[in-house]
Motif scaffolding. Structure first.
Motif, mmCIF file in Angstrom:
data_model
loop_
_atom_site.group_PDB
_atom_site.id
_atom_site.type_symbol
_atom_site.label_atom_id
_atom_site.label_comp_id
_atom_site.label_asym_id
_atom_site.label_seq_id
_atom_site.Cartn_x
_atom_site.Cartn_y
_atom_site.Cartn_z
ATOM 1 N N ALA A 135 0.806 -1.217 0.000
ATOM 2 C CA ALA A 135 0.000 0.000 0.000
ATOM 3 C C ALA A 135 0.842 1.271 0.000
ATOM 4 N N ASP A 177 -3.534 -2.761 -3.045
ATOM 5 C CA ASP A 177 -4.495 -3.164 -2.006
ATOM 6 C C ASP A 177 -4.951 -4.595 -2.247
ATOM 7 N N ASP A 180 -7.959 -5.858 -2.790
ATOM 8 C CA ASP A 180 -8.898 -6.078 -3.897
ATOM 9 C C ASP A 180 -8.163 -6.216 -5.225
ATOM 10 N N PRO A 223 -4.686 -1.903 3.543
ATOM 11 C CA PRO A 223 -5.962 -1.221 3.778
ATOM 12 C C PRO A 223 -7.080 -1.967 3.046
ATOM 13 N N GLY A 224 -8.296 -1.816 3.500
ATOM 14 C CA GLY A 224 -9.428 -2.474 2.833
ATOM 15 C C GLY A 224 -9.386 -3.967 3.053
ATOM 16 N N ARG A 225 -9.494 -4.722 1.969
ATOM 17 C CA ARG A 225 -9.460 -6.184 2.069
ATOM 18 C C ARG A 225 -8.136 -6.613 2.692
ATOM 19 N N LYS A 226 -8.212 -7.455 3.656
ATOM 20 C CA LYS A 226 -7.058 -7.825 4.473
ATOM 21 C C LYS A 226 -6.113 -8.811 3.779
ATOM 22 N N ASP A 234 -7.261 -12.404 3.555
ATOM 23 C CA ASP A 234 -8.132 -12.757 2.434
ATOM 24 C C ASP A 234 -7.309 -13.119 1.199
#
Length: 155
Positions: free
Chosen positions: A19, A45, A47, A75-78, A81
């Motif tokens: 990021a 990120d 996603d 940030p956002g989707r970890k 995941d």
């Protein structure tokens, strides 16, 4: 971002999921300074990482990465995941993942919470540590392509 063409026929595809634009620039500079000819594909990120790995959208022509450098605090989707996707897909499950973290505590927490990375790298990276990372890549069976010998390493 369109996936890059291979710079050399035997170049390794590195997927950098980071990021921080400054860290991306530093990693690119370390690769360049070391004369490493691998292809670095960058997503910023979770996603975008999943799109790259699933070859969706702008990443429809993305290569299968040979090694992944993954920021453990996306940030956002970890990051978890992204790792779950890697481990659930047979064609990606064997790809070595080097988790990048800014503190040893984060690495310990990541391992304790079941984040399945092959090794952890502490940021910020310095040239000496980068040589260690290259050695780790070789230990995982990913042979980097060098245009010149890397200081401190024999060919």
């Amino acid at each position: 971002m369109t996936p890059a063409k291979r710079t050399a026929p035997d170049a390794v595809d590195v997927l950098l999921i980071e990021a921080n634009h400054g860290d991306v620039r530093l990693i690119r500079e370390l690769f360049a300074d070391a004369g490493i000819a691998n292809d670095i594909h960058v997503v910023y990120d979770g996603d975008a990482a999943l799109d790259f790995l699933h070859q969706r959208g702008e990443y429809a022509d993305a290569p299968r990465p040979d090694i992944i450098l993954l920021d453990l605090k996306l940030p956002g989707r970890k990051s978890e995941d992204v790792l779950a996707t890697l481990r659930d897909r047979p064609e990606l499950g064997s790809v070595p993942v080097l988790g990048m973290t800014s503190s040893p505590t984060e690495a310990t927490i990541a391992r304790a919470s079941g984040i399945d990375v092959d090794a952890c790298i502490h940021k910020p990276l310095d040239p000496t540590e980068f040589i260690d990372i290259v050695r780790e890549m070789n230990e995982f069976g990913v042979t980097i392509v060098r245009k010149q010998p890397l200081e401190g390493m024999s060919n």
